[in-house]
Scaffold this active site. Structure first.
Site, short mmCIF file in Angstrom:
data_model
loop_
_atom_site.label_atom_id
_atom_site.label_comp_id
_atom_site.label_asym_id
_atom_site.label_seq_id
_atom_site.Cartn_x
_atom_site.Cartn_y
_atom_site.Cartn_z
N ASN A 216 5.60 10.26 8.65
CA ASN A 216 5.55 9.32 9.69
C ASN A 216 5.37 8.22 10.33
O ASN A 216 4.61 7.70 10.35
CB ASN A 216 3.65 10.05 9.14
CG ASN A 216 2.94 9.20 8.58
OD1 ASN A 216 3.62 7.97 7.84
ND2 ASN A 216 1.77 9.60 8.14
N ASP B 17 1.70 -0.76 -3.32
CA ASP B 17 0.39 -0.21 -2.54
C ASP B 17 -0.62 0.61 -3.75
O ASP B 17 0.38 0.53 -5.16
CB ASP B 17 0.48 0.52 -1.73
CG ASP B 17 1.35 1.60 -1.88
OD1 ASP B 17 2.15 1.74 -3.17
OD2 ASP B 17 2.41 1.91 -0.90
N GLU C 285 0.15 2.55 7.05
CA GLU C 285 -0.35 4.39 8.07
C GLU C 285 0.09 4.16 10.25
O GLU C 285 -0.69 2.67 10.39
CB GLU C 285 -1.64 4.83 8.13
CG GLU C 285 -1.74 5.93 6.35
CD GLU C 285 -0.72 6.72 6.57
OE1 GLU C 285 0.55 6.69 6.79
OE2 GLU C 285 -1.75 7.19 5.02
N HIS D 226 5.83 5.13 7.42
CA HIS D 226 4.40 4.40 7.23
C HIS D 226 5.17 4.45 5.76
O HIS D 226 6.46 4.59 5.28
CB HIS D 226 4.13 4.86 6.30
CG HIS D 226 3.77 5.56 4.96
ND1 HIS D 226 2.76 6.75 5.03
CD2 HIS D 226 4.17 5.88 4.08
CE1 HIS D 226 3.15 7.58 3.36
NE2 HIS D 226 3.94 6.85 2.79
C1 F6R Z 1 5.05 4.04 -1.67
C2 F6R Z 1 4.99 4.13 -0.64
C3 F6R Z 1 4.91 5.35 -0.04
C4 F6R Z 1 6.34 5.72 -0.01
C5 F6R Z 1 6.46 6.82 0.73
C6 F6R Z 1 7.63 7.95 0.95
O1 F6R Z 1 4.69 2.84 -3.03
O2 F6R Z 1 4.81 3.26 -0.09
O3 F6R Z 1 5.67 4.31 1.71
O4 F6R Z 1 7.22 4.80 -0.09
O5 F6R Z 1 5.07 8.15 1.14
O6 F6R Z 1 7.27 8.63 -0.53
P1 F6R Z 1 8.36 9.17 -1.22
O7 F6R Z 1 8.96 8.32 -1.81
O8 F6R Z 1 7.60 10.21 -2.01
O9 F6R Z 1 8.75 10.11 -0.91
#
Ligand code: F6R
Length: 255
Positions: A137, A68, A144, A139
């Site tokens: 959440n 992303d 989302e 994702h």
């Molecule tokens: C990032 C992504 C998100 C993160 C998720 C956890 O490329 O795709 O899904 O993996 O938000 O983020 P952290 O590791 O910062 O807790």
């Protein structure tokens, strides 16, 4: 099938996940790796960087696609995922930067960019190993919670909870972009192998729901139950809810 590898702490989680990536590259030197941004995989990247600098792993033929990118943030901006990946990984290994792909969040035509990104993944032969983190959440990527699983790469409005969680990189919630481009769930699910890294008690509920409750688009990571090759590398803290609920494992490897 989901296999759990449980480690003592974040450092061991990172080392284990990096080892799985090392094995993948040893098996296929021109692997296409799907990569995640965020805090969780940083330790994994640190191990890979150190092994690369010690000649134990070669990225010269490796290609990567990131999950992303924020919309409306220049690649040269420190808050872009392009900047993050360059800084925390690509600039420190012997990968060719032209082999690293990240959606262009500044593209004029976002729909065309999403289609082109997905076509590129196909042309590159599909993702051999996708490294994932998970949001509280549920994702994965920036898919989302919603009423369905979006198949294709698409633009998404970030939930307030996600913007809040990511505000630590921006100083304030207000400064966190409102939209992002993310690989769709269909793209993630078409990866040959998935490695999900999870650490910390704040992710324990999410980890439990992902693998031990019904598959539900309001908790997007739960779709991973339908993938045939998922390895969860979790530290003990992230396992707390699973331990508390005393769920039975068919295939738990504890290190
Ligand atoms: C990032 C992504 C998100 C993160 C998720 C956890 O490329 O795709 O899904 O993996 O938000 O983020 P952290 O590791 O910062 O807790």
């Amino acid at each position: 099938m989901t296999r759990f590898i449980v480690t003592e702490n974040y450092e061991k989680m990172s080392e284990k996940a990096a080892l799985i990536i090392l094995q993948q590259i040893n098996k296929k030197d021109n692997s296409l790796l799907g990569l995640a941004t965020g805090s969780t995989p940083v330790g994994t990247y640190e191990n890979l960087i150190s092994w690369n600098q010690n000649g134990l792993i070669d990225f010269s033929a490796v290609k990567t696609v990131s999950l992303d990118e924020y919309m409306g943030v220049e690649e040269t901006n420190e808050q872009s995922y392009r900047w993050f990946m360059n800084e925390n990984f690509f600039n420190q290994i012997n990968i060719k930067i032209e082999n690293t792909h990240i959606p262009k969040g500044m593209a004029e035509d976002i729909d065309a960019e999403c289609k082109e990104y997905e076509r590129r993944i196909q042309l590159l032969g599909g993702i051999d190993l996708q490294l994932l983190g998970i949001g509280e959440n549920g994702h994965i990527g920036f898919n989302e919670p919603t009423s369905f699983f979006e198949k294709h790469t698409h633009a998404v409005a970030l939930k307030e909870s996600t913007r809040k969680a990511n505000s630590r990189f921006f100083g304030s919630v207000k400064s966190v972009p409102t939209h992002a481009i993310t690989m769709g769930i269909g793209v993630i699910m078409s990866s040959k192998r998935i490695v999900l890294v999870v650490n910390g008690e704040h992710k324990a509920e999410a980890l439990y729901k992902s693998f031990f409750e019904n598959v539900d688009p309001m908790f997007q990571a739960s779709i991973l139950q339908y993938h045939q090759d998922v390895t969860v590398v979790a530290d003990h803290d992230a396992m707390k809810v699973i331990y508390d609920k005393k769920v039975a494992f068919n295939d738990l490897i504890s290190l």
